[in-house]
Write a protein that holds these residues in place. Sequence first.
Motif, PDB file in Angstrom:
ATOM      1  N   GLN A 156       0.848  -1.187   0.000  1.00 46.70           N
ATOM      2  CA  GLN A 156       0.000   0.000   0.000  1.00 46.70           C
ATOM      3  C   GLN A 156       0.883   1.236   0.000  1.00 46.70           C
ATOM      4  OE1 GLN A 156      -3.110   0.679  -0.225  1.00 46.70           O
ATOM      5  NE2 GLN A 156      -4.165  -1.233   0.169  1.00 46.70           N
TER       6      GLN A 156
ATOM      7  N   ALA B 169      -3.702   5.072   3.986  1.00 51.21           N
ATOM      8  CA  ALA B 169      -4.074   3.673   3.745  1.00 51.21           C
ATOM      9  C   ALA B 169      -3.766   2.860   4.990  1.00 51.21           C
ATOM     10  CB  ALA B 169      -3.314   3.125   2.556  1.00 51.21           C
TER      11      ALA B 169
ATOM     12  N   CYS C 101      -2.966  -1.317   6.374  1.00 50.43           N
ATOM     13  CA  CYS C 101      -2.433  -2.599   5.932  1.00 50.43           C
ATOM     14  C   CYS C 101      -3.568  -3.600   5.741  1.00 50.43           C
ATOM     15  CB  CYS C 101      -1.443  -3.135   6.960  1.00 50.43           C
ATOM     16  SG  CYS C 101      -0.690  -4.696   6.449  1.00 50.43           S
ATOM     17  N   THR C 102      -3.587  -4.226   4.572  1.00 46.95           N
ATOM     18  CA  THR C 102      -4.623  -5.218   4.274  1.00 46.95           C
ATOM     19  C   THR C 102      -4.071  -6.631   4.280  1.00 46.95           C
ATOM     20  OG1 THR C 102      -4.233  -4.888   1.919  1.00 46.95           O
ATOM     21  CG2 THR C 102      -6.015  -3.616   2.929  1.00 46.95           C
TER      22      THR C 102
ATOM     23  N   LYS D 258      -4.581  -6.563  -5.099  1.00 49.19           N
ATOM     24  CA  LYS D 258      -3.930  -5.503  -5.870  1.00 49.19           C
ATOM     25  C   LYS D 258      -3.269  -6.071  -7.128  1.00 49.19           C
ATOM     26  CE  LYS D 258      -0.675  -1.742  -5.664  1.00 49.19           C
ATOM     27  NZ  LYS D 258       0.260  -0.980  -4.864  1.00 49.19           N
TER      28      LYS D 258
END
Length: 133
Positions: free
Chosen positions: A11, A16, A18-19, A27
């Motif tokens: 990211q 943003a 953290c995913t 992504k």
Amino acid sequence: ERKWGFGCCLQTTRNAYCTGEEGKAAKLASEAEMMKRSIELKKDRENRARELEATENNPAKSEQELQKESEEKVQQFMKQHDKKDREFQPDERKRAYNSLSGGNVDVTEEEMEAYRRRRIRSDDPMAEFVSKK
């Protein structure tokens, strides 16, 4: 070039969060999908350009044929207008208030040309000659 961002999920956008690994996979999948779409769009543009070039090199109808068809349509509309004038001469006093404003609003180019040819111009020196015909 260095960018700030999360190393685990790549990211780099501001604010943003953290995913994790799922975000990283999403992504990469979206980038791959965008690449496929851009390639398809490029191919479509090339195909359209080829088709357009082919139609320009080999036109279906010449300019003279199109002009002749347009002239025929103008003559047809002039005949129809003359016929309507002869058949329908309403009394002005009995006409409804909004009777002229409604109805067929869409006027084609041929109908406008027929109107321009038929209307009487006061500054035309040959207007009297044409009306005597």
